[in-house]
Motif scaffolding. Structure first.
Motif, PDB file in Angstrom:
ATOM      1  N   LYS A  21       0.839  -1.200   0.000  1.00  0.00           N
ATOM      2  CA  LYS A  21       0.000   0.000   0.000  1.00  0.00           C
ATOM      3  C   LYS A  21       0.876   1.253   0.000  1.00  0.00           C
ATOM      4  O   LYS A  21       0.582   2.224  -0.689  1.00  0.00           O
ATOM      5  CB  LYS A  21      -0.930   0.007   1.210  1.00  0.00           C
ATOM      6  N   VAL A  22       1.970   1.231   0.752  1.00  0.00           N
ATOM      7  CA  VAL A  22       2.886   2.372   0.788  1.00  0.00           C
ATOM      8  C   VAL A  22       3.498   2.591  -0.596  1.00  0.00           C
ATOM      9  O   VAL A  22       3.567   3.721  -1.086  1.00  0.00           O
ATOM     10  CB  VAL A  22       3.991   2.179   1.858  1.00  0.00           C
ATOM     11  N   ILE A  23       3.915   1.505  -1.241  1.00  0.00           N
ATOM     12  CA  ILE A  23       4.504   1.608  -2.584  1.00  0.00           C
ATOM     13  C   ILE A  23       3.475   2.132  -3.578  1.00  0.00           C
ATOM     14  O   ILE A  23       3.765   3.023  -4.386  1.00  0.00           O
ATOM     15  CB  ILE A  23       5.074   0.244  -3.043  1.00  0.00           C
ATOM     16  N   GLU A  24       2.264   1.591  -3.534  1.00  0.00           N
ATOM     17  CA  GLU A  24       1.219   2.031  -4.455  1.00  0.00           C
ATOM     18  C   GLU A  24       0.837   3.489  -4.199  1.00  0.00           C
ATOM     19  O   GLU A  24       0.593   4.250  -5.145  1.00  0.00           O
ATOM     20  CB  GLU A  24      -0.004   1.115  -4.335  1.00  0.00           C
ATOM     21  N   ALA A  25       0.794   3.890  -2.940  1.00  0.00           N
ATOM     22  CA  ALA A  25       0.500   5.297  -2.612  1.00  0.00           C
ATOM     23  C   ALA A  25       1.608   6.204  -3.136  1.00  0.00           C
ATOM     24  O   ALA A  25       1.338   7.269  -3.699  1.00  0.00           O
ATOM     25  CB  ALA A  25       0.329   5.464  -1.103  1.00  0.00           C
ATOM     26  N   PHE A  26       2.852   5.773  -2.963  1.00  0.00           N
ATOM     27  CA  PHE A  26       3.977   6.550  -3.486  1.00  0.00           C
ATOM     28  C   PHE A  26       3.885   6.654  -5.010  1.00  0.00           C
ATOM     29  O   PHE A  26       4.073   7.735  -5.576  1.00  0.00           O
ATOM     30  CB  PHE A  26       5.307   5.919  -3.070  1.00  0.00           C
ATOM     31  N   ALA A 133      -4.815   2.736  -1.146  1.00  0.00           N
ATOM     32  CA  ALA A 133      -3.573   3.416  -1.523  1.00  0.00           C
ATOM     33  C   ALA A 133      -3.819   4.820  -2.071  1.00  0.00           C
ATOM     34  O   ALA A 133      -3.007   5.723  -1.836  1.00  0.00           O
ATOM     35  CB  ALA A 133      -2.801   2.579  -2.541  1.00  0.00           C
ATOM     36  N   ASP A 134      -4.913   5.028  -2.775  1.00  0.00           N
ATOM     37  CA  ASP A 134      -5.203   6.366  -3.299  1.00  0.00           C
ATOM     38  C   ASP A 134      -5.438   7.364  -2.164  1.00  0.00           C
ATOM     39  O   ASP A 134      -4.992   8.511  -2.232  1.00  0.00           O
ATOM     40  CB  ASP A 134      -6.415   6.342  -4.230  1.00  0.00           C
ATOM     41  N   ARG A 139      -3.001  11.692   1.448  1.00  0.00           N
ATOM     42  CA  ARG A 139      -2.494  12.084   2.776  1.00  0.00           C
ATOM     43  C   ARG A 139      -0.983  12.344   2.725  1.00  0.00           C
ATOM     44  O   ARG A 139      -0.498  13.279   3.361  1.00  0.00           O
ATOM     45  CB  ARG A 139      -2.812  11.008   3.822  1.00  0.00           C
ATOM     46  N   ILE A 140      -0.257  11.552   1.971  1.00  0.00           N
ATOM     47  CA  ILE A 140       1.189  11.782   1.811  1.00  0.00           C
ATOM     48  C   ILE A 140       1.416  13.158   1.201  1.00  0.00           C
ATOM     49  O   ILE A 140       2.236  13.941   1.698  1.00  0.00           O
ATOM     50  CB  ILE A 140       1.834  10.672   0.952  1.00  0.00           C
ATOM     51  N   ARG A 141       0.676  13.459   0.153  1.00  0.00           N
ATOM     52  CA  ARG A 141       0.823  14.767  -0.491  1.00  0.00           C
ATOM     53  C   ARG A 141       0.478  15.891   0.483  1.00  0.00           C
ATOM     54  O   ARG A 141       1.192  16.892   0.562  1.00  0.00           O
ATOM     55  CB  ARG A 141      -0.043  14.840  -1.747  1.00  0.00           C
TER      56      ARG A 141
END
Length: 184
Positions: A21-26, A133-134, A139-141
């Motif tokens: 999920k972290v990789i897909e979110a990235f 992941a989306d 949230r990462i952004r």
């Protein structure tokens, strides 16, 4: 060890840690992150190795570093220099990597589940456990765009380090034993 700037995730890559999920979110956020890279620390799983070697992430693969296990000094360097620490774990008994990241003053995004809100003193950024992941990408952004002041991060780092200092834990344990109560 890592090309800066970078996002950091530290976990043995068991299924419940959600490294995929972290990789897909990235991957979803990467077009909006400039030259920011992703660094994954911990024992790699076969699934993650296959994902990274599959060619699906061909354009992003050069921006993802899989370190495996590293020494404490190198890990401290990564915590100190990361733009954002991310842990998408479904459950944690404690969540030491999140505590360590915050103790180094790193902005931290974790799952709002199990022990993580408590051990991060409700001072991290959070994602509900059931988000995909989306959602994590967004949230990462947000976390990277909302630049928290260095003072705010440092104040949280001091609070975390004081709360989990060995002498503090020892005092609380002794007090609990002497009073016959539990540690809080």
């Amino acid at each position: 060890l890592a090309r800066e700037p970078f996002i950091l995730s530290v976990a043995h890559q068991y299924p419940h840690k959600n490294t995929r999920k972290v990789i897909e979110a990235f991957a979803s956020a990467a077009p909006h992150l400039g030259d920011t890279n992703l660094v994954l620390v911990g024992r790699p799983s076969i699934e993650i190795r296959q994902l990274l070697d599959s060619g699906i992430l061909r354009d992003l693969r050069r921006r993802i570093t899989l370190t495996g296990l590293i020494n404490d000094s190198d890990l401290g360097h990564l915590y100190k220099h990361t733009r954002l620490f991310v842990l998408a774990s479904d459950y944690e008994g404690f969540g030491m990597p999140a505590v360590e990241a915050m103790g180094f003053g790193a902005r931290t995004l974790v799952t709002k589940a199990t022990a993580l809100p408590e051990v991060t003193l409700a001072s991290a950024d959070y994602c509900p456990i059931d988000k995909n992941a989306d959602f994590w990408s967004g949230r990462i952004r947000e976390c990277l765009e909302l630049r928290q002041t260095r003072d705010g991060l440092e104040n949280t780092a001091i609070e975390i380090r004081q709360r989990y200092a060995p002498v503090t834990i020892a005092r609380r344990l002794i007090a609990a034993i002497e009073s016959g109560s539990t540690i809080s």
